[in-house]
Design a protein around this motif. Sequence first.
Motif, PDB file in Angstrom:
ATOM      1  N   VAL A   3     -44.449  20.536   3.115  1.00  0.00           N
ATOM      2  CA  VAL A   3     -43.293  21.122   3.789  1.00  0.00           C
ATOM      3  C   VAL A   3     -43.028  20.444   5.132  1.00  0.00           C
ATOM      4  CG1 VAL A   3     -42.349  23.235   4.806  1.00  0.00           C
ATOM      5  CG2 VAL A   3     -43.534  23.336   2.612  1.00  0.00           C
ATOM      6  N   GLU A   4     -44.076  20.201   5.899  1.00  0.00           N
ATOM      7  CA  GLU A   4     -43.898  19.585   7.221  1.00  0.00           C
ATOM      8  C   GLU A   4     -43.292  18.184   7.099  1.00  0.00           C
ATOM      9  OE1 GLU A   4     -46.927  20.989   6.245  1.00  0.00           O
ATOM     10  OE2 GLU A   4     -46.465  22.866   7.270  1.00  0.00           O
ATOM     11  N   GLU A   5     -43.774  17.396   6.144  1.00  0.00           N
ATOM     12  CA  GLU A   5     -43.217  16.060   5.929  1.00  0.00           C
ATOM     13  C   GLU A   5     -41.755  16.140   5.496  1.00  0.00           C
ATOM     14  OE1 GLU A   5     -47.175  13.637   4.397  1.00  0.00           O
ATOM     15  OE2 GLU A   5     -46.077  14.899   2.983  1.00  0.00           O
ATOM     16  N   ALA A   6     -41.447  17.107   4.641  1.00  0.00           N
ATOM     17  CA  ALA A   6     -40.071  17.283   4.165  1.00  0.00           C
ATOM     18  C   ALA A   6     -39.140  17.672   5.315  1.00  0.00           C
ATOM     19  CB  ALA A   6     -40.033  18.333   3.058  1.00  0.00           C
ATOM     20  N   ILE A   7     -39.601  18.578   6.169  1.00  0.00           N
ATOM     21  CA  ILE A   7     -38.790  18.990   7.321  1.00  0.00           C
ATOM     22  C   ILE A   7     -38.554  17.807   8.251  1.00  0.00           C
ATOM     23  CG2 ILE A   7     -38.824  20.396   9.426  1.00  0.00           C
ATOM     24  CD1 ILE A   7     -40.228  22.578   7.703  1.00  0.00           C
ATOM     25  N   GLU A   8     -39.585  17.029   8.480  1.00  0.00           N
ATOM     26  CA  GLU A   8     -39.449  15.843   9.338  1.00  0.00           C
ATOM     27  C   GLU A   8     -38.443  14.859   8.746  1.00  0.00           C
ATOM     28  OE1 GLU A   8     -39.687  13.847  12.667  1.00  0.00           O
ATOM     29  OE2 GLU A   8     -40.732  15.742  12.343  1.00  0.00           O
ATOM     30  N   LEU A   9     -38.492  14.655   7.434  1.00  0.00           N
ATOM     31  CA  LEU A   9     -37.540  13.758   6.769  1.00  0.00           C
ATOM     32  C   LEU A   9     -36.114  14.286   6.905  1.00  0.00           C
ATOM     33  CD1 LEU A   9     -37.021  11.223   5.104  1.00  0.00           C
ATOM     34  CD2 LEU A   9     -37.600  12.537   3.056  1.00  0.00           C
ATOM     35  N   LEU A  10     -35.925  15.587   6.727  1.00  0.00           N
ATOM     36  CA  LEU A  10     -34.600  16.186   6.911  1.00  0.00           C
ATOM     37  C   LEU A  10     -34.064  15.895   8.310  1.00  0.00           C
ATOM     38  CD1 LEU A  10     -34.660  19.772   5.360  1.00  0.00           C
ATOM     39  CD2 LEU A  10     -33.217  17.866   4.682  1.00  0.00           C
ATOM     40  N   LYS A  11     -34.904  16.121   9.312  1.00  0.00           N
ATOM     41  CA  LYS A  11     -34.491  15.905  10.696  1.00  0.00           C
ATOM     42  C   LYS A  11     -34.168  14.434  10.953  1.00  0.00           C
ATOM     43  CE  LYS A  11     -36.962  19.840  12.640  1.00  0.00           C
ATOM     44  NZ  LYS A  11     -38.076  20.270  13.506  1.00  0.00           N
ATOM     45  N   GLU A  12     -34.972  13.535  10.401  1.00  0.00           N
ATOM     46  CA  GLU A  12     -34.715  12.088  10.556  1.00  0.00           C
ATOM     47  C   GLU A  12     -33.363  11.701   9.975  1.00  0.00           C
ATOM     48  OE1 GLU A  12     -37.884   9.869   8.754  1.00  0.00           O
ATOM     49  OE2 GLU A  12     -39.388  10.712  10.111  1.00  0.00           O
ATOM     50  N   TYR A  15     -30.291  16.319   9.377  1.00  0.00           N
ATOM     51  CA  TYR A  15     -30.052  17.665   8.850  1.00  0.00           C
ATOM     52  C   TYR A  15     -30.918  18.682   9.590  1.00  0.00           C
ATOM     53  CZ  TYR A  15     -27.786  15.195   5.044  1.00  0.00           C
ATOM     54  OH  TYR A  15     -26.968  14.388   4.313  1.00  0.00           O
ATOM     55  N   LYS A  16     -30.402  19.894   9.701  1.00  0.00           N
ATOM     56  CA  LYS A  16     -31.142  20.973  10.348  1.00  0.00           C
ATOM     57  C   LYS A  16     -32.154  21.563   9.373  1.00  0.00           C
ATOM     58  CE  LYS A  16     -27.379  22.291  13.400  1.00  0.00           C
ATOM     59  NZ  LYS A  16     -26.416  23.325  13.762  1.00  0.00           N
ATOM     60  N   ALA A  17     -33.259  22.006   9.910  1.00  0.00           N
ATOM     61  CA  ALA A  17     -34.292  22.665   9.109  1.00  0.00           C
ATOM     62  C   ALA A  17     -34.182  24.167   9.343  1.00  0.00           C
ATOM     63  CB  ALA A  17     -35.667  22.140   9.477  1.00  0.00           C
ATOM     64  N   THR A  18     -33.229  24.798   8.664  1.00  0.00           N
ATOM     65  CA  THR A  18     -32.995  26.235   8.825  1.00  0.00           C
ATOM     66  C   THR A  18     -34.110  27.033   8.140  1.00  0.00           C
ATOM     67  OG1 THR A  18     -31.703  26.388   6.789  1.00  0.00           O
ATOM     68  CG2 THR A  18     -30.497  25.851   8.818  1.00  0.00           C
ATOM     69  N   ARG A  20     -33.764  29.210   5.792  1.00  0.00           N
ATOM     70  CA  ARG A  20     -33.524  29.215   4.345  1.00  0.00           C
ATOM     71  C   ARG A  20     -33.991  27.902   3.719  1.00  0.00           C
ATOM     72  NH1 ARG A  20     -33.390  33.234   1.176  1.00  0.00           N
ATOM     73  NH2 ARG A  20     -31.554  34.245   1.983  1.00  0.00           N
ATOM     74  N   ARG A  21     -33.732  26.799   4.392  1.00  0.00           N
ATOM     75  CA  ARG A  21     -34.186  25.498   3.877  1.00  0.00           C
ATOM     76  C   ARG A  21     -35.706  25.432   3.834  1.00  0.00           C
ATOM     77  NH1 ARG A  21     -29.755  21.280   6.454  1.00  0.00           N
ATOM     78  NH2 ARG A  21     -28.202  21.675   4.832  1.00  0.00           N
ATOM     79  N   LYS A  22     -36.344  26.005   4.832  1.00  0.00           N
ATOM     80  CA  LYS A  22     -37.811  26.043   4.845  1.00  0.00           C
ATOM     81  C   LYS A  22     -38.338  26.908   3.709  1.00  0.00           C
ATOM     82  CE  LYS A  22     -38.210  25.193   9.791  1.00  0.00           C
ATOM     83  NZ  LYS A  22     -38.562  25.772  11.106  1.00  0.00           N
ATOM     84  N   ASP A  23     -37.644  28.027   3.419  1.00  0.00           N
ATOM     85  CA  ASP A  23     -38.033  28.891   2.298  1.00  0.00           C
ATOM     86  C   ASP A  23     -37.970  28.119   0.979  1.00  0.00           C
ATOM     87  OD1 ASP A  23     -38.319  31.008   4.055  1.00  0.00           O
ATOM     88  OD2 ASP A  23     -36.390  31.932   3.525  1.00  0.00           O
ATOM     89  N   ILE A  24     -36.906  27.349   0.804  1.00  0.00           N
ATOM     90  CA  ILE A  24     -36.739  26.554  -0.422  1.00  0.00           C
ATOM     91  C   ILE A  24     -37.854  25.527  -0.524  1.00  0.00           C
ATOM     92  CG2 ILE A  24     -35.262  24.867  -1.595  1.00  0.00           C
ATOM     93  CD1 ILE A  24     -32.841  26.415  -0.382  1.00  0.00           C
ATOM     94  N   LEU A  25     -38.138  24.835   0.569  1.00  0.00           N
ATOM     95  CA  LEU A  25     -39.209  23.839   0.570  1.00  0.00           C
ATOM     96  C   LEU A  25     -40.557  24.481   0.274  1.00  0.00           C
ATOM     97  CD1 LEU A  25     -38.114  21.710   3.644  1.00  0.00           C
ATOM     98  CD2 LEU A  25     -38.039  21.020   1.235  1.00  0.00           C
ATOM     99  N   GLY A  26     -40.798  25.659   0.839  1.00  0.00           N
ATOM    100  CA  GLY A  26     -42.048  26.374   0.590  1.00  0.00           C
ATOM    101  C   GLY A  26     -42.219  26.722  -0.877  1.00  0.00           C
ATOM    102  N   HIS A  61     -29.556  19.370  -4.280  1.00  0.00           N
ATOM    103  CA  HIS A  61     -29.044  18.002  -4.370  1.00  0.00           C
ATOM    104  C   HIS A  61     -29.254  17.228  -3.071  1.00  0.00           C
ATOM    105  CE1 HIS A  61     -27.655  18.196  -8.466  1.00  0.00           C
ATOM    106  NE2 HIS A  61     -27.238  19.420  -8.204  1.00  0.00           N
ATOM    107  N   LEU A  62     -29.175  17.906  -1.938  1.00  0.00           N
ATOM    108  CA  LEU A  62     -29.492  17.262  -0.667  1.00  0.00           C
ATOM    109  C   LEU A  62     -30.946  16.797  -0.668  1.00  0.00           C
ATOM    110  CD1 LEU A  62     -29.137  16.545   2.370  1.00  0.00           C
ATOM    111  CD2 LEU A  62     -29.748  18.932   2.848  1.00  0.00           C
ATOM    112  N   TYR A  63     -31.862  17.678  -1.049  1.00  0.00           N
ATOM    113  CA  TYR A  63     -33.285  17.324  -1.077  1.00  0.00           C
ATOM    114  C   TYR A  63     -33.551  16.178  -2.045  1.00  0.00           C
ATOM    115  CZ  TYR A  63     -34.169  21.727   1.405  1.00  0.00           C
ATOM    116  OH  TYR A  63     -34.183  22.749   2.315  1.00  0.00           O
ATOM    117  N   HIS A  64     -32.852  16.180  -3.151  1.00  0.00           N
ATOM    118  CA  HIS A  64     -33.011  15.077  -4.114  1.00  0.00           C
ATOM    119  C   HIS A  64     -32.488  13.773  -3.519  1.00  0.00           C
ATOM    120  CE1 HIS A  64     -31.892  12.578  -7.614  1.00  0.00           C
ATOM    121  NE2 HIS A  64     -33.072  12.991  -8.036  1.00  0.00           N
TER     122      HIS A  64
END
Length: 137
Positions: A3-12, A15-18, A20-26, A61-64
């Motif tokens: 999750v932490e790596e995914a959030i960092e990639l989103l920010k890079e 994109y915001k790490a809201t 809800r987005r964290k819930d989906i990643l979890g 689709h964003l995560y993909h």
Amino acid sequence: MNVEEAIELLKEKGYKATGRRKDILGYFAESDGYRTAKDLIQYLDKGEDGISFDTIYRNLHLYHDVGILESTELNGEKHFRMNCTSHHHHHFICNDCGKTKEIEVCPMEEVTRKLANYEIDGHKFEIYGLCPDCQHA
């Protein structure tokens, strides 16, 4: 990927790490195998406030697209799982429960020989069937 790596990639990627987005990643970080948008909605609906299909699909689709989730098609429906970035491998995917098992064998060496005059941009190799648990069920 965790999750932490995914959030960092989103920010890079800007994109915001809201929450809800964290819930989906979890959800995907805890899942063993490929899951559908319906699976995710059922998981998220256990909370107090609902979430729309549009929000789910947009985020999947964003995560993909940014490389957080990998996808495959099972039984005519798109399935997603957290991207495995630690090493090159392929998967056996259970048609019933969606669980995956890593396969260390890669057929690309043979394929590259057979397609010597072709430019290959990438590949995806998956094997489908039933896992031992689903065979016994």
